[in-house]
Enzyme design. Structure first.
Site, PDB file in Angstrom:
ATOM      1  N   SER A 168       0.829  -1.164  -0.017  1.00 39.06           N
ATOM      2  CA  SER A 168      -0.026  -0.021  -0.004  1.00 39.06           C
ATOM      3  C   SER A 168       0.833   1.402   0.087  1.00 39.06           C
ATOM      4  O   SER A 168       1.732   1.351   0.714  1.00 39.06           O
ATOM      5  CB  SER A 168      -0.804  -0.068   1.140  1.00 39.06           C
ATOM      6  N   GLN A 170      -0.311   4.263   0.407  1.00 38.38           N
ATOM      7  CA  GLN A 170      -0.760   5.160   1.679  1.00 38.38           C
ATOM      8  C   GLN A 170      -0.185   4.898   2.808  1.00 38.38           C
ATOM      9  O   GLN A 170       0.447   5.723   3.547  1.00 38.38           O
ATOM     10  CB  GLN A 170      -2.117   4.945   1.627  1.00 38.38           C
ATOM     11  N   ASP A 316      -6.687   0.708  -8.590  1.00 41.76           N
ATOM     12  CA  ASP A 316      -7.861   1.684  -8.886  1.00 41.76           C
ATOM     13  C   ASP A 316      -8.622   1.393 -10.333  1.00 41.76           C
ATOM     14  O   ASP A 316      -9.787   1.882 -10.319  1.00 41.76           O
ATOM     15  CB  ASP A 316      -7.517   3.156  -8.865  1.00 41.76           C
ATOM     16  N   ARG A 389     -15.335   5.536  -8.483  1.00 42.42           N
ATOM     17  CA  ARG A 389     -14.641   4.420  -9.668  1.00 42.42           C
ATOM     18  C   ARG A 389     -15.877   3.595 -10.256  1.00 42.42           C
ATOM     19  O   ARG A 389     -15.791   3.243 -11.353  1.00 42.42           O
ATOM     20  CB  ARG A 389     -13.577   3.584  -9.082  1.00 42.42           C
TER      21      ARG A 389
HETATM   22  C1  S3P Z   1      -3.112   5.983  -3.417  1.00 40.83           C
HETATM   23  C2  S3P Z   1      -2.778   4.547  -3.117  1.00 40.83           C
HETATM   24  C3  S3P Z   1      -3.649   3.621  -3.457  1.00 40.83           C
HETATM   25  C4  S3P Z   1      -4.734   3.745  -4.602  1.00 40.83           C
HETATM   26  C5  S3P Z   1      -5.456   5.170  -3.935  1.00 40.83           C
HETATM   27  C6  S3P Z   1      -4.371   6.273  -3.826  1.00 40.83           C
HETATM   28  C7  S3P Z   1      -2.182   6.876  -3.069  1.00 40.83           C
HETATM   29  O1  S3P Z   1      -3.999   2.995  -2.267  1.00 40.83           O
HETATM   30  O2  S3P Z   1      -5.942   2.888  -4.186  1.00 40.83           O
HETATM   31  O3  S3P Z   1      -6.567   5.546  -4.584  1.00 40.83           O
HETATM   32  O4  S3P Z   1      -2.192   7.881  -3.346  1.00 40.83           O
HETATM   33  O5  S3P Z   1      -1.124   6.628  -2.318  1.00 40.83           O
HETATM   34  P1  S3P Z   1      -2.988   1.698  -1.568  1.00 40.83           P
HETATM   35  O6  S3P Z   1      -1.738   1.896  -2.146  1.00 40.83           O
HETATM   36  O7  S3P Z   1      -2.740   2.559  -0.202  1.00 40.83           O
HETATM   37  O8  S3P Z   1      -3.754   0.532  -1.558  1.00 40.83           O
END
Ligand code: S3P
Length: 431
Positions: A168, A170, A316, A389
């Site tokens: 992830s 994030q 996504d 989405r």
């Molecule tokens: C994102 C990371 C993704 C994605 C989200 C945006 C980001 O999530 O699904 O829409 O900007 O870091 P994760 O990688 O945390 O699953």
């Protein structure tokens, strides 16, 4: 709001979707932590990126909007210039806002409370609470420390060595940002590569950060220099037009100035492996990010397997790729995609449910979906489930179905792409 879409006989045109959501969030948060003024152009006009600006302003960061098209001036306050917010911070629908800001708040010697809308409050936060606690932050969340609202009493962090349980970006970015406030180095090991916009931007801002394969090392104690950012168009938004272009029997669609960072461009690889006619021109690197123009033309697709390391690179885009699979010859299997269940909706469930309404041959598995391409869908009434989405995937489906498709809850597209329905009309109308 509901929208009706009818398939045009010809689909064509050129457009540039709004600024990349992920890069926009980072351009605001990291520049807020820098010293000096930064100009950000083409900042995403979507609701999620507005949530980030609202929270940063509440933390005392001066941000001036220069126009409606996404030009902003951010006055960085430096690592120690944030002030305690006098109210609860609201991240709205945006997981990126909540998780990245929590990393910043964990480094602040004051109290903050972070919440979000109903969808965000149901999403897992234990994945950030655990490592931030290991770093020394005092942080608590609802539902046995697994969900927001979260209460954060930051400061006094120390670096950690940590293996991420999920690929992830994030989570990786949350810990990386906290690491900038910590004493001692932080080392992160990823199970697979996720988007690396945070790493690329921090390196340009003067942070000591090294990416070595799946390991990221961050050294604290360096002041960040502000960085002007020209945000490329969002590949996750462009993906709708790429799928529309390759699946429609009579189409030629070009999306310009699109970010094609390899950690994000899995949708291109997946569509190419299905036989899509996609061409990338005008390739260049801007601010450390790869950018190009992509043209999609009517194609004969075949089914494929979407699994493993490819999943975080197109996460996504899974709902709209499942739509493309309905128009492919043979079967497409999505595996290793259980993260889809903890997005703005359970995207395995909602994608299967909504495409089934349109007559798709699609079924749910524990960690993905199996789609048997039938080459046709029929118009029906679909529901966005409050997930941007899903709303946009159904909009594109409407361009491809026989008969009219109605999308209920269509306005939620504005979370990432406020002009989506206008752009759809433009591509359909030009035909
Ligand atoms: C994102 C990371 C993704 C994605 C989200 C945006 C980001 O999530 O699904 O829409 O900007 O870091 P994760 O990688 O945390 O699953």
């Amino acid at each position: 709001m509901k929208r009706s879409v009818i398939a045009p006989t010809w689909l064509g045109g050129t457009l540039s979707p709004p600024g990349d959501k992920s890069i926009s969030h980072r351009s605001a948060i990291l520049n807020a932590m820098a010293k000096g003024e930064a100009l950000v152009t083409n900042y995403s006009t979507g609701g999620d990126c507005e949530s980030t600006l609202r929270c940063l302003r509440a933390l005392g960061v001066p941000i001036r909007r220069m126009d409606q098209e996404g030009s902003l001036v951010i006055q960085g306050v430096g690592l120690d210039g944030f002030r305690e917010p006098d109210n609860i911070l609201n991240a709205g629908n945006s997981g990126t806002t909540m998780r990245l800001l929590s990393g910043l708040l964990a480094g602040q010697p004051f109290l903050s409370i972070v919440t979000g809308d109903g969808s965000l409050r149901s999403r897992p936060m234990d994945r950030i609470i655990k490592p931030l606690r290991l770093m020394g932050a005092r942080i608590q969340g609802r539902d046995n420390d697994s969900k927001s609202p979260m209460v954060i009493s930051g400061g006094g962090l120390r670096g950690i060595e940590y293996t991420l349980p999920v690929a992830s970006a994030q989570l990786k970015s949350c810990i990386t940002i906290a690491a900038l406030f910590a004493e001692g180095e932080t080392t992160l090991h990823q199970p697979a590569a996720s988007r690396d916009h945070t790493e690329l931007m921090l390196q340009q801002m003067g942070a000591t950060l090294v990416q070595d394969g799946l390991t990221v090392k961050v050294e604290p104690g360096h002041r960040l220099n502000s960085l002007n950012v020209n945000v490329p168009a969002d590949i996750s938004s462009a993906a709708y037009w790429l799928v529309a272009g390759v699946c429609h029997p009579s189409a030629r669609v070009t999306v310009t100035n699109v970010g094609i960072n390899p950690t994000r461009a899995g949708i291109i690889d997946a569509l190419l492996s299905m036989g899509a006619r996609l061409t990338i021109t005008n390739r260049r690197t801007e601010g450390g990010e790869e950018v190009g123009d992509i043209t999609a033309e009517s194609s004969d697709l075949t089914g494929t397997e979407v699994a493993g390391d490819l999943i975080p690179r197109l996460l996504d885009e899974a709902p709209v790729l499942a739509l493309a699979a309905c128009f492919a010859k043979g079967t497409t299997v999505f595996r290793d995609a259980q993260e889809l269940r903890v997005k703005e909706s359970d995207r395995i469930k909602t994608t299967v449910q909504e495409l089934s309404r349109l007559g798709a041959d699609i079924r749910e598995t524990a960690d993905g979906m199996v789609v048997r391409g039938t080459g046709r869908l029929k118009g029906a009434v679909g529901q966005s489930h409050g997930d941007h989405r899903l709303a946009m995937t159904l909009g594109v489906a409407g361009l491809l179905t026989q008969g009219e498709t109605e999308i209920r809850g269509a306005a939620v597209a504005s979370i990432s792409y406020p002009g989506f329905w206008n752009d759809l009309d433009k591509l359909a109308g030009d035909g």
